[in-house]
Design a protein around this motif. Structure first.
Motif, PDB file in Angstrom:
ATOM      1  N   GLU A 213       0.833  -1.208   0.000  1.00 13.68           N
ATOM      2  CA  GLU A 213       0.000   0.000   0.000  1.00 13.68           C
ATOM      3  C   GLU A 213       0.868   1.259   0.000  1.00 13.68           C
TER       4      GLU A 213
ATOM      5  N   GLU B   5       2.054   1.860  -3.481  1.00 10.98           N
ATOM      6  CA  GLU B   5       0.992   2.457  -4.291  1.00 10.98           C
ATOM      7  C   GLU B   5       0.891   3.955  -4.028  1.00 10.98           C
TER       8      GLU B   5
ATOM      9  N   GLN C 257       1.492   6.919  -6.769  1.00 11.79           N
ATOM     10  CA  GLN C 257       0.365   7.777  -7.122  1.00 11.79           C
ATOM     11  C   GLN C 257       0.480   9.200  -6.587  1.00 11.79           C
TER      12      GLN C 257
END
Length: 177
Positions: free
Chosen positions: A66, A69, A73
């Motif tokens: 996570e 990610e 992003q």
């Protein structure tokens, strides 16, 4: 060897710029207990504790995935190729490197956790996430195949005659001191 590499990371990077997630299912944390003194300063440096149980391992690797990610992003987007490039511009707000330390792989790893570890090893460097793992020799139960899929994304060392050497022939030309 893994402890020596961890010490090198801590001494080479500025204070607070390395965060470890330590997984030690066989040793129950004993192999890295000395590093828990870092938690006296900042628990985030060692992830609060050493993880030993399969469900804990799965959760920690999920957290790391996570985080990757988020880095891709939020920080990298299409502006930066790596977290290193981002950190140069970020200055004081630089994102720390994360190192997943795994002893006695594949012990304590269920299929999903192992797949997450392979993903982290394959794509984590761009996000400043690295894996340092020591695998155990396995019997015919398929452990070697598991390690093989991870090994494809790693620099591999093997123990030979009481010393470590490179597993591949090209790097094997250079001694490890």
């Amino acid at each position: 060897m893994m402890q020596a590499v961890m010490m090198r990371i801590l001494t080479e990077l500025p204070p607070g710029r390395a965060r470890f997630t330590i997984i030690d299912p066989v040793g129950l944390g004993q192999n890295f207990a000395g590093f828990m003194r870092l938690a006296d300063y900042d628990e985030a440096l060692v992830g609060g504790r050493i993880w030993t149980q399969a469900d804990q391992i799965e959760q920690r690797l999920s957290d790391i995935t996570e985080h990757m990610e988020t880095v891709i992003q939020k920080y990298l987007r299409n502006e930066f190729a790596t977290i290193d490039e981002y950190n140069v511009q970020a200055g004081e707000l630089a994102e720390p490197y994360r190192i997943v330390i795994v002893a006695d792989l594949p012990a304590g790893f269920e299929r999903e956790a192992y797949n997450r570890l392979v993903t982290i090893a394959a794509t984590g460097a761009r996000c400043g996430v690295y894996v340092l793992a020591a695998g155990v020799r396995q019997n015919a139960s398929g452990g070697e195949e598991k390690l093989g899929s991870l090994a494809a994304h790693c620099v591999n060392l093997v123990e030979k005659d009481g010393a470590f050497t490179w597993k591949d022939e090209v790097s094997g030309q250079f001694p490890i001191t």
